[in-house]
Design an enzyme around this catalytic site. Structure first.
Site, PDB file in Angstrom:
ATOM      1  N   GLU A 149       0.823  -1.223   0.000  1.00  6.98           N
ATOM      2  CA  GLU A 149       0.000   0.000   0.000  1.00  6.98           C
ATOM      3  C   GLU A 149       0.856   1.272   0.000  1.00  6.98           C
ATOM      4  O   GLU A 149       0.851   2.045   0.957  1.00  6.98           O
ATOM      5  CB  GLU A 149      -0.948   0.011   1.216  1.00  6.98           C
ATOM      6  CG  GLU A 149      -1.951  -1.115   1.205  1.00  6.98           C
ATOM      7  CD  GLU A 149      -2.994  -1.007   2.331  1.00  6.98           C
ATOM      8  OE1 GLU A 149      -2.718  -0.329   3.339  1.00  6.98           O
ATOM      9  OE2 GLU A 149      -4.073  -1.606   2.184  1.00  6.98           O
ATOM     10  N   GLU A 298      -6.407  -8.541   0.059  1.00  7.86           N
ATOM     11  CA  GLU A 298      -6.705  -8.408   1.500  1.00  7.86           C
ATOM     12  C   GLU A 298      -8.176  -8.080   1.620  1.00  7.86           C
ATOM     13  O   GLU A 298      -8.683  -7.212   0.899  1.00  7.86           O
ATOM     14  CB  GLU A 298      -5.948  -7.230   2.131  1.00  7.86           C
ATOM     15  CG  GLU A 298      -4.475  -7.431   2.310  1.00  7.86           C
ATOM     16  CD  GLU A 298      -3.819  -6.252   3.035  1.00  7.86           C
ATOM     17  OE1 GLU A 298      -4.538  -5.480   3.710  1.00  7.86           O
ATOM     18  OE2 GLU A 298      -2.609  -6.103   2.901  1.00  7.86           O
TER      19      GLU A 298
HETATM   20  C1  GLA Z   1      -3.935  -2.673   5.410  1.00  7.79           C
HETATM   21  C2  GLA Z   1      -2.580  -3.355   5.414  1.00  7.79           C
HETATM   22  C3  GLA Z   1      -2.554  -4.620   6.231  1.00  7.79           C
HETATM   23  C4  GLA Z   1      -3.365  -4.476   7.492  1.00  7.79           C
HETATM   24  C5  GLA Z   1      -4.770  -4.062   7.164  1.00  7.79           C
HETATM   25  C6  GLA Z   1      -5.666  -3.959   8.385  1.00  7.79           C
HETATM   26  O1  GLA Z   1      -4.715  -2.984   4.348  1.00  7.79           O
HETATM   27  O2  GLA Z   1      -2.117  -3.630   4.110  1.00  7.79           O
HETATM   28  O3  GLA Z   1      -1.206  -4.906   6.521  1.00  7.79           O
HETATM   29  O4  GLA Z   1      -2.768  -3.524   8.318  1.00  7.79           O
HETATM   30  O5  GLA Z   1      -4.723  -2.810   6.556  1.00  7.79           O
HETATM   31  O6  GLA Z   1      -6.984  -3.648   8.062  1.00  7.79           O
END
Ligand code: GLA
Ligand code: ZN
Length: 661
Positions: A149, A298
């Site tokens: 991210e 995710e």
């Molecule tokens: C982000 C991060 C993850 C985690 C999630 C929690 O998307 O990429 O590592 O911290 O948030 O919601």
């Protein structure tokens, strides 16, 4: 060419470094029991992989990957660059980013690096090369994720210097920059490149736009570096991705996606429940980054830990969400994360296995999803999402509006979504694509607040309409050039002839005003544009303003203009939801856009098309109550393995995958 796996994948993020190795077999056994076939790992493990400058430790990761494989689970490895370790930061304190106020970021969270730091680039070279050497030919590693991210903006002096060099390369001569930026305004004329600041707060619109493009450029450099390093050892057929964040505005995602083989994203609901009419737009946005299927790498198992109220999704809601993602082009769903770590910043985040090592109630839902995925995985292989309608997205237009909203409530994404929702509510097949994408194949193109319109874009849109396409131009379309300067013409700039109207003036509204259409009375909120008809002979006025501020009263608000073989619509208003639905229904009808299927509210119908032409219909009930859909044809329900005809019952959050018989 990277080969993107065609089978559906289900899994989670797992951090073996959080647990003693003798626990792994139990975790992997449970994953297998859940029907998982993929795990993502490594993306924050820098300090475990390289505990000090000259020591690399990959044995543990290799053993984890191999043991996963023994349980039928493949691995996606993350490069750990989002988490530069303490020893590295201590060696090179200015590897850390600097915030807007000139403060160095503190160690102990993540994404703390300055994206332009040469020391960061060097450290990246060492860790990524070492990883690639060790895992490049590991048969169980099917793909790589770069960093995590991307999001930090750095304001350090080095970034300022790099920004100035970036501008120099782009504009070559300072005069050209001064001219394009109108720097005579408030005496901003630059006589030396070194005078150009990094913008903090409100600033010259051209400077703001260029700095944002520089951020894209900076992440692109770091990403390009990582891809090059990996490719020394990682064979071409192994894919490389980055996990984007939906509508996150920080950089031009189209530019960053170009070099990736596969795009993935992280979908979190946070507080509340998912709204499929909005989230469909984000899946479609992500699919549009490369105009190909994507991974949901995710997503939330139950609840998060970072929102205002971290409520859990309802039972089976995640099932509807998983299929919703697949129906929009996701080929994988990975939950974040597998098990709650005992320490660290995310102790309260939802997981599949709790701190005690036992499955949480949610585990059973994931298992159900896994079972269903296996049933249709082969059927879905290679299928993609067709689209009749394209909504155009443009980062520069969005940023420009964000910096000068002119009405505090005006939000580019909300406005785009205002056009997306009526299409989604009718199950029109649709896509969200870059405003610079070729438009052939679409029936209807919508350019919501496509503020920046140069001759190239205008020519492509005009050509699309000449050949029979229907084009919707909206408020704030066609106003600026690529430097974020006003066009020396009225809106919609070079598309005035095509639209048959021009904008005489625009008004930010304190209160909604009334609009009178052919068959209904509605409202415009936030914004209204006064249209002047250029082509009296053929422009049709679909709606006019009622009594408003005097300037707008009775002037055209929505028009349609036959042009070539197609039609250009101009929507000068920000309509209330019902009027917007009625307008889009009328436009879809005119453009020949048919619903995939008719469904009751709360149930969506989507389509994926296999390479052999077979159409796969997805019915997803997003409501917590059962629903009934009338099918126009007999079908084979692939999840239940039965033939259905007439009325199809869906349970609360229930799903059907259908093929026609
Ligand atoms: C982000 C991060 C993850 C985690 C999630 C929690 O998307 O990429 O590592 O911290 O948030 O919601
Ligand atoms: Zn910096």
């Amino acid at each position: 060419m990277a080969t993107i796996p065609q089978a559906l994948h289900l899994g989670a993020a797992y951090y073996p470094e959080h647990w003693p190795e003798d626990r792994w077999p139990e975790d992997f056994r449970l994953m297998h029991e859940a029907g998982f076939n993929v795990v993502r790992l490594g993306e924050f493990a820098w300090s475990t992989m390289q505990p000090e400058a000259n020591t690399f430790r990959f044995g543990w990761l290799e053993r984890a990957v191999d043991l996963l494989a023994a349980h039928g689970i493949v691995s996606v490895l993350g490069t750990p660059t989002a988490a530069p370790p303490a020893w590295l930061v201590q060696q090179h304190p200015d590897l850390m980013a600097v915030d807007e106020l000139g403060r160095r970021v503190q160690f102990g969270n993540r994404c703390h690096y300055c994206v332009n730091s040469p020391e960061m680039h060097d450290a990246t070279r060492r860790i990524v090369t070492a990883m690639a050497q060790r895992f490049g030919d590991n048969p169980h590693v099917i793909g790589w994720q770069l960093d995590n991210e991307y999001n930090r903006v750095c304001f350090c002096d080095r970034c300022q210097g790099a920004f100035q060099r970036f501008l120099r390369e782009k504009y070559a001569a300072l005069d050209a920059l001064n001219e394009a930026w109108t720097t005579r305004y408030w005496s901003q004329t630059y006589s030396d490149w070194s005078q150009i600041p990094i913008p903090i707060g409100r600033h010259n619109p051209a400077l703001l736009l260029n700095f944002q493009q520089f951020i894209t450029h900076s992440y692109h450099r770091l990403q390009h570096l990582q891809i090059g390093l990996l490719r020394e050892y990682v064979p071409d057929h192994i894919w490389i991705t980055h996990n984007f964040m939906g509508w996150f505005p920080g950089y031009d995602h189209y530019k960053l996606a170009e070099e990736l083989d596969l795009v993935s994203w992280d979908w979190y609901v946070g507080t509340g429940y998912h709204d499929y009419l909005n989230s469909g737009a984000v899946h479609d946005l992500t699919r549009g980054f490369k105009r190909q299927n994507f991974w949901l790498i995710e997503t939330q198992p139950g609840h998060v830990n970072w929102s205002t109220v971290n409520n859990s999704l309802n039972k089976w809601e995640a099932q509807a969400m998983a299929w919703h993602a697949v129906a929009h082009g996701a080929d994988a769903i990975l939950y974040w994360q597998w098990r709650s770590a005992l320490g660290g910043q995310e102790q309260y985040h939802g997981t599949l296995v709790d701190q005690s090592g036992q499955p949480r109630p949610f585990f059973r839902e994931a298992q159900q999803i896994g079972k269903a995925f296996r049933k249709v995985s082969e059927l879905l292989a290679g299928s993609t999402v067709p689209a009749d309608v394209a909504l155009l997205n443009d980062y520069a237009s969005r940023w420009s509006i964000d910096w000068q909203p002119h009405h505090e409530d005006f939000d580019y994404v909300a406005h785009l979504t205002h056009y997306y929702r009526p299409l989604a509510a009718r199950n029109a097949s649709r896509a969200v694509v870059s405003a610079d994408t070729p438009l052939d194949g679409y029936r209807l193109v919508i350019a919501p607040a496509l503020l920046i319109l140069d001759d190239g874009r205008a020519a492509a849109l005009e050509q699309f309409v000449r050949q029979g396409g229907h084009l919707v131009l909206t408020i704030r379309t066609g106003m600026k050039d690529r430097h974020n300067a006003l066009l020396p013409s009225r809106q919609p700039g070079p598309l005035r002839a095509g639209a048959g109207v021009e904008v005489e003036d625009y008004y930010a509204l304190l209160e909604p005003i009334s609009i009178e259409g052919d068959d209904r009375v509605g409202q415009s909120r936030q914004w209204a544009e006064r249209l002047r008809i250029l082509d009296e002979k053929s422009v049709q006025v679909w709606a006019r303003y009622g009594r408003a501020n005097g300037w707008l009263d009775h002037h055209p608000a929505v028009t349609a203009h036959p042009f070539g073989k197609g039609i250009v619509y101009y929507v000068g208003a920000y309509l209330d939801d019902e009027s917007q639905q009625a307008l889009l229904d009328r436009i879809m009808k005119a453009a020949g856009v048919e619903p995939i299927l008719f469904t009751p509210p709360g149930v969506e119908a989507c389509l994926r098309q296999r390479p052999d032409g077979v159409a796969l219909y997805f019915l997803v009930n997003h409501a917590a109550a059962p629903a009934t859909v009338s099918l126009p044809w007999p079908a084979h329900d692939r999840l239940q393995d039965r033939t259905v005809q007439g009325e199809l019952q869906l349970e609360a959050y229930g799903v059907s995958v259908l093929t026609r018989v």
